[in-house]
Design a protein around this motif. Structure first.
Motif, PDB file in Angstrom:
ATOM      1  N   GLU A  41      67.021 -18.553  18.176  1.00 33.42           N
ATOM      2  CA  GLU A  41      67.632 -19.573  19.026  1.00 33.42           C
ATOM      3  C   GLU A  41      66.951 -20.930  18.830  1.00 33.42           C
ATOM      4  O   GLU A  41      67.594 -21.970  18.907  1.00 33.42           O
ATOM      5  CB  GLU A  41      67.557 -19.161  20.498  1.00 33.42           C
ATOM      6  N   ILE A  86      64.060 -15.182  20.052  1.00 35.97           N
ATOM      7  CA  ILE A  86      63.710 -16.516  20.547  1.00 35.97           C
ATOM      8  C   ILE A  86      63.607 -17.496  19.384  1.00 35.97           C
ATOM      9  O   ILE A  86      64.102 -18.627  19.455  1.00 35.97           O
ATOM     10  CB  ILE A  86      62.395 -16.449  21.353  1.00 35.97           C
ATOM     11  N   TRP A 114      64.945 -24.884  27.502  1.00 32.30           N
ATOM     12  CA  TRP A 114      63.622 -24.314  27.289  1.00 32.30           C
ATOM     13  C   TRP A 114      62.687 -24.526  28.483  1.00 32.30           C
ATOM     14  O   TRP A 114      61.478 -24.512  28.333  1.00 32.30           O
ATOM     15  CB  TRP A 114      63.006 -24.923  26.020  1.00 32.30           C
ATOM     16  N   ILE A 160      68.768 -18.185  26.065  1.00 32.05           N
ATOM     17  CA  ILE A 160      67.339 -18.503  26.047  1.00 32.05           C
ATOM     18  C   ILE A 160      66.701 -18.165  27.384  1.00 32.05           C
ATOM     19  O   ILE A 160      65.607 -17.574  27.440  1.00 32.05           O
ATOM     20  CB  ILE A 160      67.131 -19.998  25.696  1.00 32.05           C
TER      21      ILE A 160
END
Length: 307
Positions: free
Chosen positions: A163, A160, A38, A175
């Motif tokens: 995930e 998103i 991330w 991602i």
């Protein structure tokens, strides 16, 4: 991923980081994205209070998307000391900002569903890299959107979120691809081409002239901020903010000034009765017209005509 209990907001500074933002908005953090996968975006899902009293939202450097995932609410925003601008939002609606200054926010949730939103902060390096590749300007600005709807954006955000909640924290490669796709979508559809900075400091001249001309053409009608803002392609909140920076007046006060200016011309240049002058500039009540006219000029309509 992290889960937190309900919390009360701290007293906010003028600016903060994405990780610090949640401290200043009351509610419960349901889930957060963390870890190496991330690095290009910071994502959190919140359950918000049913009713939120006005509070100050600190500015963040990163482009911020707030996406409504559950429930409905009447959300109101304003610049510090300005007028409240309302948007009724539901599932799929979104807010987009890259605000350089803090602003005030409040809301009231509607219906029985919990009011839940996803906050997504796109990393500055990724956004600037994509902006430079697509436009040649790394410091490209973004238009502010309040209560917008964009099916392609919603699709990306839903992926998103999937995930974010996936077993094993999702696929890092996927991602990162979603983050890049999101950055491309924002630059293509919401770039602020009129100003290379992070945020417009005043309403562009062409939009200002268009807004003033529109108000001038509709002086007999009730003031409709949403219609004026829509005519220049902006949200009510941010149109009002930039209009006031450009003129020193809120749009509604400028509209009143336009009405009074036309009334002054009619009173001086014609023999039209005061009642007819009031109606010509949108006032059905002569006493209300007289009150507004005196407040803006210091004279009653009768005395102004006599002088």
């Amino acid at each position: 991923m992290a889960f937190e209990e309900d919390k009360k907001p701290d007293a906010p500074p003028d600016r903060t980081s994405p990780q610090g933002h949640e401290k200043y908005i009351a509610g419960r953090t349901l889930i957060s994205g963390d870890g190496p996968a991330w690095r290009d975006m910071f994502v959190q899902v919140f359950s918000r209070l049913t009713m939120q009293e006005p509070f100050l939202v600190p500015a963040v450097a990163e482009p911020l998307i707030v996406w409504v995932m559950s429930g409905e609410a009447l959300v109101e925003e304003r610049e510090l000391g300005g007028e409240w601008m309302a948007n009724r939002v539901a599932v799929g609606d979104f807010f987009l900002t890259r605000s350089a200054t803090p602003y005030e926010l409040r809301w009231v949730a509607k219906g029985d569903e919990p009011f839940q939103v996803m906050h997504l902060y796109l990393s500055v390096p990724l956004f600037e890299r994509v902006a430079e590749e697509l436009s040649g300007k790394a410091t490209l600005g973004l238009r502010d959107i309040s209560g917008g709807r964009d099916e392609q954006l919603s699709h990306l955000l839903a992926l998103i979120h999937r995930e974010l909640t996936a077993e094993g924290a999702g696929s890092a490669l996927f991602i990162q691809g979603l983050a890049q796709s999101l950055a491309v979508h924002l630059v293509r559809h919401y770039a602020s081409w009129e100003n290379g900075g992070r945020r417009q400091s005043a309403l562009p001249g062409a939009k200002l002239r268009r807004a003033i001309a529109f108000m001038e053409a509709h002086l007999q009608e009730p003031f409709d901020l949403a219609q004026v803002a829509r005519g220049v392609g902006m949200s009510e909140f941010h149109f009002s903010r930039l209009f006031k920076k450009a003129t020193g007046l809120s749009p509604s006060h400028h509209f009143i000034r336009q009405r009074v200016a036309r009334a002054q011309r009619l009173l001086q240049e014609t023999d039209t009765s005061i009642i007819e002058v009031a109606m010509a500039v949108g006032y059905t009540s002569p006493s209300h017209f007289a009150q507004i006219f005196r407040r803006e000029t210091g004279l009653s309509p009768r005395d102004y005509r006599r002088d």
